[in-house]
Motif scaffolding. Structure first.
Motif, PDB file in Angstrom:
ATOM      1  N   THR A 143       1.637  22.956  22.958  1.00  0.00           N
ATOM      2  CA  THR A 143       2.946  23.584  23.002  1.00  0.00           C
ATOM      3  C   THR A 143       2.827  25.016  22.510  1.00  0.00           C
ATOM      4  N   ALA A 144       3.349  25.966  23.297  1.00  0.00           N
ATOM      5  CA  ALA A 144       3.311  27.370  22.922  1.00  0.00           C
ATOM      6  C   ALA A 144       4.596  27.765  22.198  1.00  0.00           C
ATOM      7  N   GLY A 145       4.574  28.948  21.588  1.00  0.00           N
ATOM      8  CA  GLY A 145       5.745  29.469  20.902  1.00  0.00           C
ATOM      9  C   GLY A 145       5.594  29.423  19.396  1.00  0.00           C
ATOM     10  N   TRP A 146       6.365  30.269  18.710  1.00  0.00           N
ATOM     11  CA  TRP A 146       6.219  30.377  17.262  1.00  0.00           C
ATOM     12  C   TRP A 146       7.167  29.424  16.548  1.00  0.00           C
ATOM     13  N   GLY A 147       6.753  29.017  15.337  1.00  0.00           N
ATOM     14  CA  GLY A 147       7.562  28.082  14.573  1.00  0.00           C
ATOM     15  C   GLY A 147       6.858  27.670  13.294  1.00  0.00           C
ATOM     16  N   ALA A 148       7.300  26.565  12.724  1.00  0.00           N
ATOM     17  CA  ALA A 148       6.730  26.010  11.498  1.00  0.00           C
ATOM     18  C   ALA A 148       6.807  24.500  11.585  1.00  0.00           C
ATOM     19  N   VAL A 149       6.039  23.834  10.744  1.00  0.00           N
ATOM     20  CA  VAL A 149       5.948  22.376  10.764  1.00  0.00           C
ATOM     21  C   VAL A 149       6.731  21.810   9.580  1.00  0.00           C
ATOM     22  N   LEU A 150       7.639  20.893   9.868  1.00  0.00           N
ATOM     23  CA  LEU A 150       8.331  20.131   8.840  1.00  0.00           C
ATOM     24  C   LEU A 150       7.610  18.798   8.695  1.00  0.00           C
ATOM     25  N   VAL A 151       7.038  18.559   7.526  1.00  0.00           N
ATOM     26  CA  VAL A 151       6.284  17.340   7.251  1.00  0.00           C
ATOM     27  C   VAL A 151       7.146  16.419   6.403  1.00  0.00           C
ATOM     28  N   SER A 152       7.270  15.168   6.814  1.00  0.00           N
ATOM     29  CA  SER A 152       8.056  14.178   6.079  1.00  0.00           C
ATOM     30  C   SER A 152       7.177  12.976   5.781  1.00  0.00           C
ATOM     31  N   GLY A 153       7.055  12.661   4.494  1.00  0.00           N
ATOM     32  CA  GLY A 153       6.238  11.530   4.070  1.00  0.00           C
ATOM     33  C   GLY A 153       7.093  10.334   3.716  1.00  0.00           C
ATOM     34  N   TYR A 154       7.075   9.331   4.581  1.00  0.00           N
ATOM     35  CA  TYR A 154       7.771   8.069   4.333  1.00  0.00           C
ATOM     36  C   TYR A 154       6.764   7.063   3.774  1.00  0.00           C
ATOM     37  N   THR A 155       7.280   5.969   3.265  1.00  0.00           N
ATOM     38  CA  THR A 155       6.372   4.952   2.762  1.00  0.00           C
ATOM     39  C   THR A 155       5.595   4.288   3.886  1.00  0.00           C
ATOM     40  N   ASP A 156       6.155   4.263   5.101  1.00  0.00           N
ATOM     41  CA  ASP A 156       5.488   3.565   6.192  1.00  0.00           C
ATOM     42  C   ASP A 156       5.013   4.468   7.322  1.00  0.00           C
TER      43      ASP A 156
END
Length: 308
Positions: free
Chosen positions: A271-284
């Protein structure tokens, strides 16, 4: 390890005129989940990951404003915290003008980078300037070029892909020991390895063969759940011997690239284009959402979910 991949349609990233950058915390966007560690599949943490930014352009400002609206515990980077740009000095301008609110505060620094090639090569950058600007790293490990930090139930093993010789060997030995210890002592935690130059990708830069499993970096068997890198200025997901590798996009607009016409066999999508990564840590599960600065919390352009 089961891996679910989801790629959304590309979001439009039309530049607009915006005010000068201010490194302040913006109101939290209610569309982004807030961590609550209560139930079996509850959310333990959210944090942001950016890479290949430091360009002082309009896209970096848009990405920074989006990230500052998220209820994230911290920011991690996958390198190139500065670029070769006039009037964008490392690191006071390339980082501090956009993410200064994460560099100091009552809870201490909440910004944890790794170096990329530009952090070593750029005028005004270099190892000493990098470590002086991020003094929190000297407290993280005996050698601050590699270290472990955690956000909630996610461990990040932050490495320097630009090393060579004995330094690279010492870093590899440290990672093996640290991952194995984390897997033994913190079995419920997710283990993410982060460094700049990716061992696998379809991008224009040559792959980092020095840090591939074939070169002795046995990430999966040591206990890693995924490997995240930058350098190629696109988002790409790859699967190699059951372990996901992510190239985490680009955090500035003037240095974005198109996806290559041909993808390597291990690739699951680009995937092209600029942005940032949102990381979400769940228990599963562990989720990564690559978001473009379209609307307050951003538009999801691509995503990866890892489960055990």
């Amino acid at each position: 390890m089961a891996i679910v991949l989801a790629i959304a349609a590309l979001a439009a990233c039309t530049p607009t005129q915006v005010a000068p950058p201010h490194a302040t915390t913006l109101p939290v966007d209610p569309q982004v989940p807030t961590p609550t560690a209560t139930a079996e599949s509850s959310l333990s943490t959210t944090f942001a990951l950016i890479t290949d930014y430091g360009n002082c352009d309009e896209g970096e400002q848009q990405v920074a404003e989006m990230v500052r609206s998220w209820p994230v515990r911290m920011i991690a980077t996958a390198g190139d915290n500065t670029q070769s740009v006039t009037d964008c000095a490392p690191y006071a301008q390339s980082v501090g003008a956009y993410y200064g609110s994460f560099l100091s505060g009552p809870d201490g620094p909440r910004f944890f980078p790794v170096p990329g090639n530009h952090d070593y090569e750029n005028e005004g950058a270099g190892e000493s300037a990098y470590l002086d600007y991020f003094p929190q790293l000297r407290a993280m490990n005996d050698d601050p070029r590699w270290y472990k930090v955690n956000s909630g139930n996610v461990n990040l093993f932050m490495l320097d892909s630009e090393l060579s010789g004995a330094d690279m060997g010492a870093q590899k030995a440290w990672l093996k020991s640290a991952l194995e210890r984390a897997r033994s002592e913190e079995p419920a935690f997710w283990n993410m390895v982060v460094f700049h130059r990716p061992p696998f990708s379809s991008g224009p830069h040559d792959p980092n063969t020095e840090m591939r499993p074939a070169a002795g970096w046995d990430y999966k068997n040591w206990g890693a759940d995924l490997v995240v890198s930058g350098h190629q200025h696109v988002w790409e997901e790859l699967l190699v011997d059951g372990l996901p590798y992510v190239v985490a996009g680009v955090g500035a607009s003037d240095i974005e690239r198109e996806c290559p016409a041909a993808l390597v066999p291990e690739s699951k999508g680009c995937t092209a284009g600029w942005g940032a990564v949102l990381v979400s840590g769940y228990t599963d599960r562990l989720t990564l959402e690559y978001r473009a600065p379209d609307g307050a919390s951003g538009a999801v352009k691509a995503g990866l979910t890892v489960t055990r």
